[in-house]
Design a protein around this motif. Structure first.
Motif, PDB file in Angstrom:
ATOM      1  N   GLY A 177      47.978  32.366  31.749  1.00  0.00           N
ATOM      2  CA  GLY A 177      46.866  31.424  31.684  1.00  0.00           C
ATOM      3  C   GLY A 177      46.614  30.800  33.043  1.00  0.00           C
ATOM      4  O   GLY A 177      47.544  30.365  33.713  1.00  0.00           O
ATOM      5  N   ILE A 178      45.374  30.749  33.460  1.00  0.00           N
ATOM      6  CA  ILE A 178      44.990  30.176  34.742  1.00  0.00           C
ATOM      7  C   ILE A 178      44.117  28.958  34.497  1.00  0.00           C
ATOM      8  O   ILE A 178      43.172  29.010  33.708  1.00  0.00           O
ATOM      9  N   ASP A 179      44.427  27.855  35.172  1.00  0.00           N
ATOM     10  CA  ASP A 179      43.582  26.674  35.070  1.00  0.00           C
ATOM     11  C   ASP A 179      42.183  27.014  35.573  1.00  0.00           C
ATOM     12  O   ASP A 179      42.018  27.647  36.610  1.00  0.00           O
ATOM     13  N   GLN A 180      41.171  26.590  34.862  1.00  0.00           N
ATOM     14  CA  GLN A 180      39.784  26.909  35.229  1.00  0.00           C
ATOM     15  C   GLN A 180      39.378  26.290  36.560  1.00  0.00           C
ATOM     16  O   GLN A 180      38.390  26.706  37.158  1.00  0.00           O
ATOM     17  N   LYS A 181      40.131  25.298  37.023  1.00  0.00           N
ATOM     18  CA  LYS A 181      39.819  24.666  38.303  1.00  0.00           C
ATOM     19  C   LYS A 181      40.306  25.494  39.491  1.00  0.00           C
ATOM     20  O   LYS A 181      39.959  25.190  40.630  1.00  0.00           O
ATOM     21  N   LEU A 182      41.121  26.493  39.234  1.00  0.00           N
ATOM     22  CA  LEU A 182      41.625  27.319  40.328  1.00  0.00           C
ATOM     23  C   LEU A 182      40.462  28.092  40.935  1.00  0.00           C
ATOM     24  O   LEU A 182      39.850  28.935  40.287  1.00  0.00           O
ATOM     25  N   SER A 183      40.154  27.824  42.196  1.00  0.00           N
ATOM     26  CA  SER A 183      38.927  28.323  42.795  1.00  0.00           C
ATOM     27  C   SER A 183      39.096  29.628  43.548  1.00  0.00           C
ATOM     28  O   SER A 183      38.102  30.293  43.849  1.00  0.00           O
ATOM     29  N   ASP A 184      40.322  30.000  43.887  1.00  0.00           N
ATOM     30  CA  ASP A 184      40.513  31.248  44.624  1.00  0.00           C
ATOM     31  C   ASP A 184      41.867  31.841  44.280  1.00  0.00           C
ATOM     32  O   ASP A 184      42.898  31.222  44.478  1.00  0.00           O
ATOM     33  N   TYR A 185      41.858  33.052  43.758  1.00  0.00           N
ATOM     34  CA  TYR A 185      43.103  33.733  43.444  1.00  0.00           C
ATOM     35  C   TYR A 185      42.852  35.231  43.309  1.00  0.00           C
ATOM     36  O   TYR A 185      41.727  35.687  43.088  1.00  0.00           O
ATOM     37  N   LEU A 186      43.923  35.988  43.443  1.00  0.00           N
ATOM     38  CA  LEU A 186      43.893  37.433  43.264  1.00  0.00           C
ATOM     39  C   LEU A 186      45.045  37.805  42.334  1.00  0.00           C
ATOM     40  O   LEU A 186      46.199  37.466  42.604  1.00  0.00           O
ATOM     41  N   ILE A 187      44.741  38.482  41.239  1.00  0.00           N
ATOM     42  CA  ILE A 187      45.754  38.966  40.318  1.00  0.00           C
ATOM     43  C   ILE A 187      45.751  40.488  40.367  1.00  0.00           C
ATOM     44  O   ILE A 187      44.706  41.116  40.169  1.00  0.00           O
ATOM     45  N   THR A 188      46.894  41.063  40.645  1.00  0.00           N
ATOM     46  CA  THR A 188      47.030  42.518  40.628  1.00  0.00           C
ATOM     47  C   THR A 188      48.061  42.908  39.583  1.00  0.00           C
ATOM     48  O   THR A 188      49.048  42.194  39.366  1.00  0.00           O
ATOM     49  N   TYR A 189      47.825  44.043  38.931  1.00  0.00           N
ATOM     50  CA  TYR A 189      48.698  44.518  37.863  1.00  0.00           C
ATOM     51  C   TYR A 189      49.313  45.846  38.286  1.00  0.00           C
ATOM     52  O   TYR A 189      48.613  46.737  38.746  1.00  0.00           O
ATOM     53  N   GLU A 190      50.616  45.960  38.102  1.00  0.00           N
ATOM     54  CA  GLU A 190      51.317  47.185  38.472  1.00  0.00           C
ATOM     55  C   GLU A 190      52.092  47.723  37.276  1.00  0.00           C
ATOM     56  O   GLU A 190      52.858  46.990  36.646  1.00  0.00           O
ATOM     57  N   GLY A 191      51.862  48.998  36.951  1.00  0.00           N
ATOM     58  CA  GLY A 191      52.605  49.646  35.887  1.00  0.00           C
ATOM     59  C   GLY A 191      52.239  49.194  34.500  1.00  0.00           C
ATOM     60  O   GLY A 191      53.019  49.317  33.572  1.00  0.00           O
ATOM     61  N   THR A 192      51.061  48.625  34.323  1.00  0.00           N
ATOM     62  CA  THR A 192      50.636  48.141  33.011  1.00  0.00           C
ATOM     63  C   THR A 192      49.381  48.872  32.569  1.00  0.00           C
ATOM     64  O   THR A 192      48.729  49.587  33.323  1.00  0.00           O
ATOM     65  N   ARG A 193      49.031  48.665  31.311  1.00  0.00           N
ATOM     66  CA  ARG A 193      47.804  49.258  30.790  1.00  0.00           C
ATOM     67  C   ARG A 193      46.568  48.573  31.358  1.00  0.00           C
ATOM     68  O   ARG A 193      45.485  49.142  31.369  1.00  0.00           O
TER      69      ARG A 193
END
Length: 219
Positions: A177-193
């Motif tokens: 879960g990410i707070d909606q106020k978070l204005s800049d982020y990068l999420i990368t997924y490895e080895g998942t669907r």
């Protein structure tokens, strides 16, 4: 360095340890089995509390401590390392980290579960082999959350939370879960669907989610 106080728990002695950590920059805590809670508290001392479901378990464990070179090592483990872990249910560990402490904390357990609440630290590492990990409101420059087979749940990541966060599990599911106020982020997924990265704004904050067979869900 610390003050001991002993209280009677429900079925065993409840032990309290208070530590002056003004000269400590790294805290390592290891416990076997049971449930661990880590939360931020008022005051300037690190507070450790633990108790057992029965006296037999209490007599089968030993608590050790070592402090040197700015590092504090605390362990709660079996006196006999060959004793089966499945005997030791009902072990409870509570850690109170003072708000003034901004150093590093590493918490590791073999089969215990971990709960982290309202932490703000320079570096945080939470590891459990088969127990689940749940995190609510965590602020840190570097985070590692790792399990082998149990689920990981991360809720309410606040703005400017981290510079790098790594979430690892082999077969457990990850709920992020990410707070909606978070204005800049990068999420990368490895080895998942779930393969698609998530990019918002100009990402100073990075989350890497690694799992071999578990599912990843966002909420």
């Amino acid at each position: 360095m610390y003050k001991n106080q002993q209280f009677q728990g429900v079925n065993s002695a409840k032990m309290h340890y208070h530590y002056d950590i003004s000269a400590v920059h790294k805290i390592n805590l290891y416990f076997e089995r049971g449930t661990g809670t880590i939360e931020q508290t008022a005051g300037e001392q690190l507070k450790i509390e633990y108790y057992f479901a029965n006296a037999a378990q209490e007599n089968s464990f030993v608590y050790t401590e070592n402090a040197e070179f700015g590092q504090l090592d605390l362990q709660l483990k079996r006196k006999n390392p060959l004793a089966p872990l499945n005997f030791f249910d009902g072990i409870f560990v509570k850690v109170g980290v003072p708000a003034a402490y901004k150093g590093q904390i590493n918490v590791k357990t073999i089969t215990g579960s971990l709960r982290a609440e309202n932490l703000s630290l320079e570096k945080v590492s939470l590891k459990s082999a088969t127990g689940d990990i749940a995190v609510h409101t965590l602020q840190s420059n570097q985070v590692l959350i790792k399990t082998t087979t149990a689920p990981i749940s991360i809720d309410d990541l606040v703005n400017k939370l981290f510079t790098k966060e790594t979430v690892k599990t082999t077969t457990g599911n990850v709920h992020l879960g990410i707070d909606q106020k978070l204005s800049d982020y990068l999420i990368t997924y490895e080895g998942t669907r779930k393969k698609d990265s998530e990019l918002v704004g100009n990402p100073v904050n990075k989350i890497v989610v690694k799992t071999m067979a578990g599912n990843v869900s966002r909420f």
